[in-house]
Design a protein around this motif. Structure first.
Motif, PDB file in Angstrom:
ATOM      1  N   LEU A 336       0.822  -1.206   0.000  1.00 15.11           N
ATOM      2  CA  LEU A 336       0.000   0.000   0.000  1.00 15.11           C
ATOM      3  C   LEU A 336       0.859   1.261   0.000  1.00 15.11           C
ATOM      4  O   LEU A 336       0.610   2.213  -0.746  1.00 15.11           O
ATOM      5  CB  LEU A 336      -0.922   0.007   1.224  1.00 15.11           C
ATOM      6  N   MET A 337       1.904   1.266   0.821  1.00 17.11           N
ATOM      7  CA  MET A 337       2.721   2.464   0.945  1.00 17.11           C
ATOM      8  C   MET A 337       3.644   2.668  -0.246  1.00 17.11           C
ATOM      9  O   MET A 337       3.991   3.803  -0.590  1.00 17.11           O
ATOM     10  CB  MET A 337       3.519   2.413   2.250  1.00 17.11           C
ATOM     11  N   MET A 338       4.041   1.592  -0.889  1.00 14.27           N
ATOM     12  CA  MET A 338       4.815   1.737  -2.125  1.00 14.27           C
ATOM     13  C   MET A 338       3.999   2.486  -3.173  1.00 14.27           C
ATOM     14  O   MET A 338       4.496   3.375  -3.866  1.00 14.27           O
ATOM     15  CB  MET A 338       5.210   0.355  -2.658  1.00 14.27           C
ATOM     16  N   VAL A 339       2.736   2.135  -3.283  1.00 16.37           N
ATOM     17  CA  VAL A 339       1.858   2.795  -4.266  1.00 16.37           C
ATOM     18  C   VAL A 339       1.539   4.221  -3.832  1.00 16.37           C
ATOM     19  O   VAL A 339       1.614   5.163  -4.627  1.00 16.37           O
ATOM     20  CB  VAL A 339       0.560   1.985  -4.443  1.00 16.37           C
ATOM     21  N   MET A 340       1.192   4.393  -2.566  1.00 18.99           N
ATOM     22  CA  MET A 340       0.740   5.700  -2.090  1.00 18.99           C
ATOM     23  C   MET A 340       1.855   6.723  -1.957  1.00 18.99           C
ATOM     24  O   MET A 340       1.596   7.897  -1.663  1.00 18.99           O
ATOM     25  CB  MET A 340       0.013   5.554  -0.756  1.00 18.99           C
ATOM     26  N   GLY A 341       3.084   6.320  -2.190  1.00 23.91           N
ATOM     27  CA  GLY A 341       4.179   7.285  -2.144  1.00 23.91           C
ATOM     28  C   GLY A 341       3.987   8.428  -3.125  1.00 23.91           C
ATOM     29  O   GLY A 341       4.446   9.553  -2.889  1.00 23.91           O
ATOM     30  N   ALA A 378     -13.149   8.285  -7.798  1.00 22.75           N
ATOM     31  CA  ALA A 378     -14.021   7.325  -7.119  1.00 22.75           C
ATOM     32  C   ALA A 378     -14.283   6.137  -8.034  1.00 22.75           C
ATOM     33  O   ALA A 378     -14.282   4.971  -7.596  1.00 22.75           O
ATOM     34  CB  ALA A 378     -15.330   7.990  -6.716  1.00 22.75           C
ATOM     35  N   GLY A 379     -14.495   6.422  -9.307  1.00 24.44           N
ATOM     36  CA  GLY A 379     -14.669   5.338 -10.268  1.00 24.44           C
ATOM     37  C   GLY A 379     -13.422   4.479 -10.397  1.00 24.44           C
ATOM     38  O   GLY A 379     -13.501   3.244 -10.485  1.00 24.44           O
ATOM     39  N   ILE A 380     -12.254   5.144 -10.395  1.00 20.96           N
ATOM     40  CA  ILE A 380     -10.991   4.397 -10.463  1.00 20.96           C
ATOM     41  C   ILE A 380     -10.847   3.475  -9.260  1.00 20.96           C
ATOM     42  O   ILE A 380     -10.432   2.310  -9.387  1.00 20.96           O
ATOM     43  CB  ILE A 380      -9.804   5.370 -10.552  1.00 20.96           C
ATOM     44  N   LYS A 381     -11.190   3.983  -8.076  1.00 16.58           N
ATOM     45  CA  LYS A 381     -11.069   3.183  -6.856  1.00 16.58           C
ATOM     46  C   LYS A 381     -11.960   1.939  -6.899  1.00 16.58           C
ATOM     47  O   LYS A 381     -11.522   0.839  -6.538  1.00 16.58           O
ATOM     48  CB  LYS A 381     -11.422   4.029  -5.634  1.00 16.58           C
ATOM     49  N   VAL A 382     -13.203   2.128  -7.345  1.00 18.58           N
ATOM     50  CA  VAL A 382     -14.135   0.993  -7.403  1.00 18.58           C
ATOM     51  C   VAL A 382     -13.631  -0.077  -8.369  1.00 18.58           C
ATOM     52  O   VAL A 382     -13.589  -1.266  -8.033  1.00 18.58           O
ATOM     53  CB  VAL A 382     -15.542   1.473  -7.809  1.00 18.58           C
ATOM     54  N   LEU A 383     -13.225   0.343  -9.558  1.00 21.23           N
ATOM     55  CA  LEU A 383     -12.757  -0.613 -10.564  1.00 21.23           C
ATOM     56  C   LEU A 383     -11.472  -1.310 -10.106  1.00 21.23           C
ATOM     57  O   LEU A 383     -11.335  -2.538 -10.245  1.00 21.23           O
ATOM     58  CB  LEU A 383     -12.520   0.108 -11.891  1.00 21.23           C
ATOM     59  N   ALA A 384     -10.545  -0.518  -9.570  1.00 23.19           N
ATOM     60  CA  ALA A 384      -9.269  -1.097  -9.146  1.00 23.19           C
ATOM     61  C   ALA A 384      -9.435  -2.010  -7.936  1.00 23.19           C
ATOM     62  O   ALA A 384      -8.761  -3.046  -7.824  1.00 23.19           O
ATOM     63  CB  ALA A 384      -8.272   0.017  -8.835  1.00 23.19           C
ATOM     64  N   PHE A 385     -10.341  -1.636  -7.006  1.00 16.65           N
ATOM     65  CA  PHE A 385     -10.581  -2.485  -5.837  1.00 16.65           C
ATOM     66  C   PHE A 385     -11.170  -3.833  -6.254  1.00 16.65           C
ATOM     67  O   PHE A 385     -10.773  -4.881  -5.742  1.00 16.65           O
ATOM     68  CB  PHE A 385     -11.529  -1.783  -4.868  1.00 16.65           C
ATOM     69  N   ILE A 390      -7.430  -3.984  -1.969  1.00 17.90           N
ATOM     70  CA  ILE A 390      -7.231  -2.669  -1.356  1.00 17.90           C
ATOM     71  C   ILE A 390      -6.061  -1.895  -1.952  1.00 17.90           C
ATOM     72  O   ILE A 390      -6.007  -0.675  -1.826  1.00 17.90           O
ATOM     73  CB  ILE A 390      -7.063  -2.773   0.180  1.00 17.90           C
ATOM     74  N   VAL A 391      -5.127  -2.574  -2.622  1.00 17.83           N
ATOM     75  CA  VAL A 391      -4.059  -1.842  -3.315  1.00 17.83           C
ATOM     76  C   VAL A 391      -4.661  -0.976  -4.421  1.00 17.83           C
ATOM     77  O   VAL A 391      -4.149   0.099  -4.735  1.00 17.83           O
ATOM     78  CB  VAL A 391      -3.014  -2.820  -3.884  1.00 17.83           C
ATOM     79  N   GLY A 392      -5.773  -1.432  -4.992  1.00 18.32           N
ATOM     80  CA  GLY A 392      -6.462  -0.631  -5.998  1.00 18.32           C
ATOM     81  C   GLY A 392      -6.992   0.672  -5.428  1.00 18.32           C
ATOM     82  O   GLY A 392      -7.039   1.698  -6.121  1.00 18.32           O
ATOM     83  N   ILE A 393      -7.408   0.659  -4.162  1.00 21.58           N
ATOM     84  CA  ILE A 393      -7.852   1.899  -3.511  1.00 21.58           C
ATOM     85  C   ILE A 393      -6.683   2.867  -3.413  1.00 21.58           C
ATOM     86  O   ILE A 393      -6.842   4.076  -3.624  1.00 21.58           O
ATOM     87  CB  ILE A 393      -8.429   1.608  -2.112  1.00 21.58           C
ATOM     88  N   ALA A 394      -5.500   2.346  -3.101  1.00 18.88           N
ATOM     89  CA  ALA A 394      -4.310   3.194  -3.019  1.00 18.88           C
ATOM     90  C   ALA A 394      -4.002   3.845  -4.361  1.00 18.88           C
ATOM     91  O   ALA A 394      -3.607   5.018  -4.422  1.00 18.88           O
ATOM     92  CB  ALA A 394      -3.115   2.368  -2.542  1.00 18.88           C
TER      93      ALA A 394
END
Length: 420
Positions: A336-341, A378-385, A390-394
């Motif tokens: 998660l933190m690698m992505v959220m950097g 928000a659409g990106i989060k839903v599709l990626a999740f 949960i990495v998709g949420i990041a």
């Protein structure tokens, strides 16, 4: 430079205390149903407090800067009364309706976790009242260019609560952390009241009050959209495995330390500087200051992200690799933190641009960008999740920060060009 280090040091200590409390929760109790309940309870208590505080302080500081001593005291006392009654009503409404909104915002939690979340939400709603008072008083300090004492008083309150949570959690469990949040904001408010001259009369300035509420209304919808990201994140994460909300929130908050630090040390002083620059029509000075701080904070953000890429997993193992924090959960947190950097660089850029746009009075631009980017991401989060968990949420979190930063930067450059 001494001011930057003093303010930065106190801000870092305050953020460290906040993270220490979260660390105690996750290590002692472990990521699971109870911690998910705690973070879910924050969605309409501490998150709204952050929204209202951020809006109010950015609105009040430019308006209070031009007031003389007696007028400043009289108007601040009036604003304190208005803030108290307004936030008390909001807090009461949220507390009484917690049994309705907690299940709506975290539908994936178990019944036991929902019951615990409702209990803590009812407790933490009181933070809104104290938070409103601290925001008005902090704005008064900032209007007088006094940035150190608000951070120092917050540090003292945080230390008291950290010690209390450390001893109370083994006895009273996760609920003691909710009470600790209320006590922290309450103690901070009491210490900030040192600014108030109780002998002076309060004075209701209808024009000032009207300007405050007009600007707040203009910003409120956009900021609700802007800061509703964590609500969407935790809503989606509630459908994941137990502990997903806790891991996502904790990872976000670890990077949030850096963003909160840059906001206090660089963005908020930039807001005051920008307000003074606009009063003196010094757009060139504002442009230079903005670019200098953007370069500095951007370089710092890249350095922090680079350090985490090199030794982040080792650092996470050292930080939480014991107690009830499992190895598998450390792996998820690291991913998660690698992505959220990416949110670090975009986040600091957005902070600097927003401070300048607020001082320029271009609040509608901030609102429009927040609205458009929120719905896209928000659409990106839903599709990626749905695709990768949960990495998709990041990924969606980073996308929002990036789109917002680019849009705000372009808008600011156009506004400065028009102001020349």
């Amino acid at each position: 430079m001494k001011f930057v280090f003093s303010l930065g040091g106190l801000t870092a200590l305050n953020l460290a205390i906040a993270m220490a409390i979260q660390w105690l929760v996750l290590v002692y109790i472990g990521p699971g149903a109870d911690t998910d309940a705690y973070f879910s309870a924050q969605m309409l208590t501490l998150i709204p407090l952050t929204i209202f505080s951020d809006i109010l302080i950015r609105v009040l500081v430019p308006l209070l800067i031009g007031l003389a001593g007696e007028n400043l005291t009289a108007n601040v006392k009036s604003l304190l009364l208005q803030s108290f009654f307004a936030f008390a009503v909001i807090a009461a409404m949220l507390s009484l309706s917690a049994y309705l909104w907690v299940p709506l915002l975290s539908p994936g939690l178990s019944k036991q976790a929902l019951d615990r979340a409702i209990e803590m939400a009812e407790v933490m709603s009181a933070t809104l009242v104290f938070g409103g008072l601290t925001t008005v008083l902090t704005s008064a300090y900032h209007a007088e260019q006094r940035f150190i004492y608000p951070e120092l008083s917050q540090f003292i309150a945080g230390m008291v609560v950290l010690a209390g949570v450390f001893y109370a959690m083994p006895v009273y469990g996760i609920v003691s952390v909710a009470w600790g949040a209320v006590m922290r904001w309450g103690l901070w408010a009491v210490m900030l009241f040192k600014w108030v001259d109780w002998r002076a009369r309060s004075r209701y300035d209808r024009t000032l009050t009207k300007m405050v509420w007009q600007r707040m209304r203009a910003l409120l919808y956009g900021e609700l959209i802007n800061k509703s990201g964590p609500v969407v994140d935790r809503y989606l994460a509630s459908f994941g495995s137990a502990g997903s909300i806790s891991l996502l929130t904790f990872g976000n908050q670890l990077y949030g330390i850096f963003l909160a630090l840059t906001n206090t040390v660089f963005a908020m002083p930039l807001l005051a500087f920008a307000a003074r620059s606009m009063k003196s029509n010094d757009t060139s000075g504002l442009r230079q200051n903005y670019r200098r701080k953007l370069l500095l904070t951007g370089t710092m953000a890249l350095a922090v992200w680079g350090i985490f890429v090199l030794c982040g997993k080792w650092a996470l193992t050292l930080l939480v690799g014991y107690g009830k924090f499992g190895a598998g959960q450390i792996d998820v947190l690291w991913q998660l933190m690698m992505v959220m950097g990416g949110m670090l660089v975009a986040g600091v850029a957005g902070q600097m641009a927003v401070s300048c746009l607020y001082a320029l009075g271009r609040t509608s631009v901030v609102v429009r960008l927040a609205m458009v980017n929120f719905f896209i991401c928000a659409g990106i989060k839903v599709l990626a999740f749905n695709a990768i968990g949960i990495v998709g949420i990041a990924i969606g979190i980073v996308a929002y920060q990036l789109l917002n930063a680019v849009g705000l930067h372009i808008a600011l450059l156009r506004a400065l060009k028009q102001a020349d």
